[in-house]
Every structure is written in structure tokens, then in C-alpha cells.
Design a protein around this motif. Sequence first.
Motif, mmCIF file in Angstrom:
data_model
loop_
_atom_site.group_PDB
_atom_site.id
_atom_site.type_symbol
_atom_site.label_atom_id
_atom_site.label_comp_id
_atom_site.label_asym_id
_atom_site.label_seq_id
_atom_site.Cartn_x
_atom_site.Cartn_y
_atom_site.Cartn_z
ATOM 1 N N GLY A 128 4.199 2.654 4.151
ATOM 2 C CA GLY A 128 5.234 2.619 3.115
ATOM 3 C C GLY A 128 5.691 3.983 2.656
ATOM 4 O O GLY A 128 5.468 5.004 3.284
ATOM 5 N N ARG A 129 6.354 3.984 1.518
ATOM 6 C CA ARG A 129 6.855 5.206 0.902
ATOM 7 C C ARG A 129 6.598 5.123 -0.591
ATOM 8 O O ARG A 129 6.817 4.096 -1.210
ATOM 9 N N VAL A 130 6.120 6.210 -1.188
ATOM 10 C CA VAL A 130 5.895 6.262 -2.628
ATOM 11 C C VAL A 130 6.896 7.233 -3.245
ATOM 12 O O VAL A 130 7.000 8.355 -2.810
ATOM 13 N N VAL A 156 2.153 9.317 -7.267
ATOM 14 C CA VAL A 156 0.730 9.248 -6.943
ATOM 15 C C VAL A 156 0.476 9.855 -5.566
ATOM 16 O O VAL A 156 -0.661 10.216 -5.242
ATOM 17 N N ALA A 157 1.519 9.992 -4.750
ATOM 18 C CA ALA A 157 1.366 10.668 -3.458
ATOM 19 C C ALA A 157 0.879 12.098 -3.636
ATOM 20 O O ALA A 157 0.293 12.675 -2.717
ATOM 21 N N TRP A 211 3.609 -3.038 -6.140
ATOM 22 C CA TRP A 211 4.927 -2.594 -6.577
ATOM 23 C C TRP A 211 5.050 -2.574 -8.094
ATOM 24 O O TRP A 211 4.555 -3.462 -8.791
ATOM 25 N N LEU A 212 5.740 -1.554 -8.593
ATOM 26 C CA LEU A 212 5.994 -1.405 -10.022
ATOM 27 C C LEU A 212 7.469 -1.648 -10.316
ATOM 28 O O LEU A 212 8.318 -1.520 -9.435
ATOM 29 N N ASN A 213 7.748 -1.951 -11.562
ATOM 30 C CA ASN A 213 9.114 -2.114 -12.036
ATOM 31 C C ASN A 213 9.595 -0.797 -12.627
ATOM 32 O O ASN A 213 8.872 -0.152 -13.390
ATOM 33 N N PHE A 270 4.384 2.863 -5.781
ATOM 34 C CA PHE A 270 5.522 2.186 -5.160
ATOM 35 C C PHE A 270 6.354 1.495 -6.239
ATOM 36 O O PHE A 270 5.831 0.668 -6.989
ATOM 37 N N THR A 271 7.620 1.848 -6.320
ATOM 38 C CA THR A 271 8.485 1.345 -7.387
ATOM 39 C C THR A 271 9.773 0.797 -6.782
ATOM 40 O O THR A 271 10.366 1.429 -5.899
#
Length: 253
Positions: free
Chosen positions: A251-253, A138-139, A202-204, A179-180
Motif C-alpha cells: 500500500g501507500r501511507v 507513520v511511514a 484505514w482512517l477517515n 492509511f487515510t
Amino acid sequence: MPTALITGASAGLGAEFARQLARRRADLILVARTEEALDAVASDLRREHGVAVEVLVADLAEESGVQRVAARLQDAADPVDLLVNNAGFGLPLRFADNDIDDEVRHLRVHVEASMRLLHAALQSMRGRGGRIINVASVAGFISRSTYSACKSWLIGFSRWANAEYSRDGVSVTAVCPGFTHTSFHERMGLPVGQEGVPGFMWLNARDVVREGLRDAARGRSVSIPSLRYKALVALTRVLPSAVTSGVARRGRV
């Protein structure tokens, strides 16, 4: 039985793609820089699912590594049915403070290697059929240093390539997670819980890969896992870039 080639397959989303495809009885070609880590993943998959797993050690920041993987994709005697361009890494967002050689290597892995491997895959897939998945982010929909720029290129190129080569039986899908939970952030020096990102964002990895594979099977050019990130991407189309880039510093994507 289909064969899938996955780059960056030793950990994170790449390893999860390998696990889910193995459960679907696909044979695998796993690509990464570290042979020991690849061998461990391959051994587990052979034991648990009984599929054939080939290990291909290659650094996609190097010309020789890209050539090695491209040659495997062009092997008509043992064709690849699915390419997952997943290899990548992150850098600090302060471009001017980064080593320019690191930035060039970053560009080579995310853009040049993905483009060249996609080109190689098309040589054997056109007319025969196949699928290509480019793991973006998504970034790619926001302004966020060179990582965002690389992922934006992948999304735009995937959209065009999917429309162009669908007539030849080949689909191209950009999978764009937010974010995962993977080891990606730890490699960036951001331990779990210290990324500055709220928990609900956060995603899995299992869900990301499952939805990405589903959208690729449907021939979609872009896959954005989860409703919350679909909504977020929709917002980026109307919000000023100054707002989205400010939010993206976290954060970081």
C-alpha cells in the motif's frame, strides 16, 4: 480572527484542514498548483462559512513557487497565525527504477519546501505566537524508501523545533496519519480497494485532521491519530527494521 495558510489545499487532507478551520471561523490562504481546483474549494468555503479565503497558486517543487509562499508568510501587515505544511506526493517504492529527477522533486516538496516555509513563518511568529503543523506519516517511523526518509526528517525536525521555539510562543507539530481515505492513493495509480491494505487500517480524513489540530493546540510535537496507529508506532521501536520494511511494502501511507 486567526489566519491559516495551508499548502496542498486543493484536495485530500489539505482541503479537510481548510474545511475544519473555516468552521472555526479562521480566514484562509489556500496554496496548490492548480488554480481551478483551488478556486472551487475557496468558493465553497466562502459560501458555507463566510470566511475570507485567499488563493495562492504555487508549485512548491519550483524555486519561484516557494519564494511566493514564503513572502506571504513573512508579510507582517497581514500575518499568518497557523501554517499547515501539507503539500506532497508519492512515488513507487523501487528507488533504483524511478527517474532521479522525480526523486529530487519529491525531496524538494516534502523536505526543502517545508523547511523553507517553516523558516519564513518563524520570522513573523516568534514573539507574537503561532502554530506550525507539518503533515508527516507513520511511514516516518519505518524503513520505506525515500517517502519514509522524507517523513522521518519532518518528524525529527518538528520535535526539535517545537522544543526550541516554544519559548517564543510557537508550537511545531508533526501530524503522522496512517492509511487515510483521500485522493493520494488514486494519484499513485492505486484505485480504492486495490491498495493491499486491510479495511480496519484505514482512517477517515476528518478524524485525522481533528486530532491533529487538537494536538497542535496542546503544543505536542508529534500527533499520531488513532489508537491502532499509536500501538503500531510503539511496535516499530522494538521490531527489527527488516520486519517493518517488509510490511511497509504494501500500500501507500
